[in-house]
Design a protein around this motif. Structure first.
Motif, PDB file in Angstrom:
ATOM      1  N   TYR A   1       0.842  -1.200   0.000  1.00 40.44           N
ATOM      2  CA  TYR A   1       0.000   0.000   0.000  1.00 40.44           C
ATOM      3  C   TYR A   1       0.880   1.255   0.000  1.00 40.44           C
ATOM      4  CZ  TYR A   1      -3.210   3.602   1.591  1.00 40.44           C
ATOM      5  OH  TYR A   1      -3.928   4.766   1.700  1.00 40.44           O
TER       6      TYR A   1
ATOM      7  N   ILE B   1     -15.331  -1.713  -4.773  1.00 38.97           N
ATOM      8  CA  ILE B   1     -14.268  -0.694  -4.798  1.00 38.97           C
ATOM      9  C   ILE B   1     -13.876  -0.260  -6.210  1.00 38.97           C
ATOM     10  CG2 ILE B   1     -13.338  -1.284  -2.540  1.00 38.97           C
ATOM     11  CD1 ILE B   1     -11.031  -2.752  -4.096  1.00 38.97           C
TER      12      ILE B   1
ATOM     13  N   PHE C   1      -6.184  -4.967  -0.343  1.00 34.99           N
ATOM     14  CA  PHE C   1      -6.283  -3.688  -1.033  1.00 34.99           C
ATOM     15  C   PHE C   1      -4.898  -3.134  -1.389  1.00 34.99           C
ATOM     16  CE2 PHE C   1      -6.731   0.982  -1.095  1.00 34.99           C
ATOM     17  CZ  PHE C   1      -7.602   1.087  -2.170  1.00 34.99           C
TER      18      PHE C   1
ATOM     19  N   GLY D   1     -14.537   4.987  -3.342  1.00 31.46           N
ATOM     20  CA  GLY D   1     -14.296   5.262  -1.928  1.00 31.46           C
ATOM     21  C   GLY D   1     -15.435   6.095  -1.387  1.00 31.46           C
TER      22      GLY D   1
ATOM     23  N   TYR E   1      -7.564   0.294   3.321  1.00 27.25           N
ATOM     24  CA  TYR E   1      -8.674   0.967   2.643  1.00 27.25           C
ATOM     25  C   TYR E   1      -9.120   2.199   3.425  1.00 27.25           C
ATOM     26  CZ  TYR E   1     -12.866   1.652  -0.123  1.00 27.25           C
ATOM     27  OH  TYR E   1     -13.840   2.194  -0.937  1.00 27.25           O
TER      28      TYR E   1
ATOM     29  N   PHE F   1     -13.782  -0.657   7.905  1.00 23.47           N
ATOM     30  CA  PHE F   1     -12.821  -0.802   6.823  1.00 23.47           C
ATOM     31  C   PHE F   1     -11.501  -1.351   7.344  1.00 23.47           C
ATOM     32  CE2 PHE F   1     -15.003   3.110   4.829  1.00 23.47           C
ATOM     33  CZ  PHE F   1     -15.938   2.316   4.189  1.00 23.47           C
TER      34      PHE F   1
END
Length: 158
Positions: free
Chosen positions: A6, A99, A144, A65, A46, A42
């Motif tokens: 991420y 998403i 994610f 989002g 995310y 969440f």
């Protein structure tokens, strides 16, 4: 690891900021309202994305989002609105959050019934237009962070 990937994605997004078109930051209060509307919390990655960017595009890829606090009178790329609409119209399971759109008639979703040890759900593809017993849930990313990094790398051809 999810958080590492991420952060790599965020670094690339900052490097190619001219490719970013996001609605912008949201407060903790707005994020909590979004979670309450969906009935879940969440994941860390995310949640950070939604707080930092909201929703929008990186290059040609749209990432859903949070746009604002009105989850009933919204539109794409509002993940909360899309998810609630799909739940109502197509019986999208309560554990799934939309998403992104695959562009092939399916959704990219977070599946909160399959969270890993860090509490990160995998990203799956989901076709809500099929009959309930015909629906498939194909895992396309472990979480994610992996999904976002893959998407960003594809856009910048790294």
């Amino acid at each position: 690891m999810s958080w590492d990937n991420y952060k790599k994605a965020i670094t690339l997004m900052e490097e190619y900021e001219d490719e970013c078109d996001f609605v912008g930051e949201h407060s903790e209060d707005v994020v909590k309202k979004a979670e309450q509307a969906l009935g879940l919390r969440f994941s860390n990655t995310y949640r950070d994305f939604v707080k930092r960017y909201g929703a929008g595009n990186f290059g040609g890829e749209e990432i859903y989002g949070v746009i604002g606090e009105d989850f009933e009178n919204s539109s794409v790329p509002d993940a909360i609105w899309v998810t609630l609409t799909e739940r109502k119209e197509w019986n999208l399971p309560q554990n799934v959050v939309v998403i992104a759109d695959t562009g092939m008639g399916e959704w990219y979703c977070l599946d909160f019934n399959q969270c890993n040890a860090e509490g990160e759900p995998p990203v799956i593809t989901y076709d809500s237009g099929l009959e309930t017993d015909e629906r498939t849930y194909d895992r396309i990313a472990n979480d994610f962070g992996d999904f976002l990094l893959s998407l960003v790398k594809e856009e910048v051809d790294c």
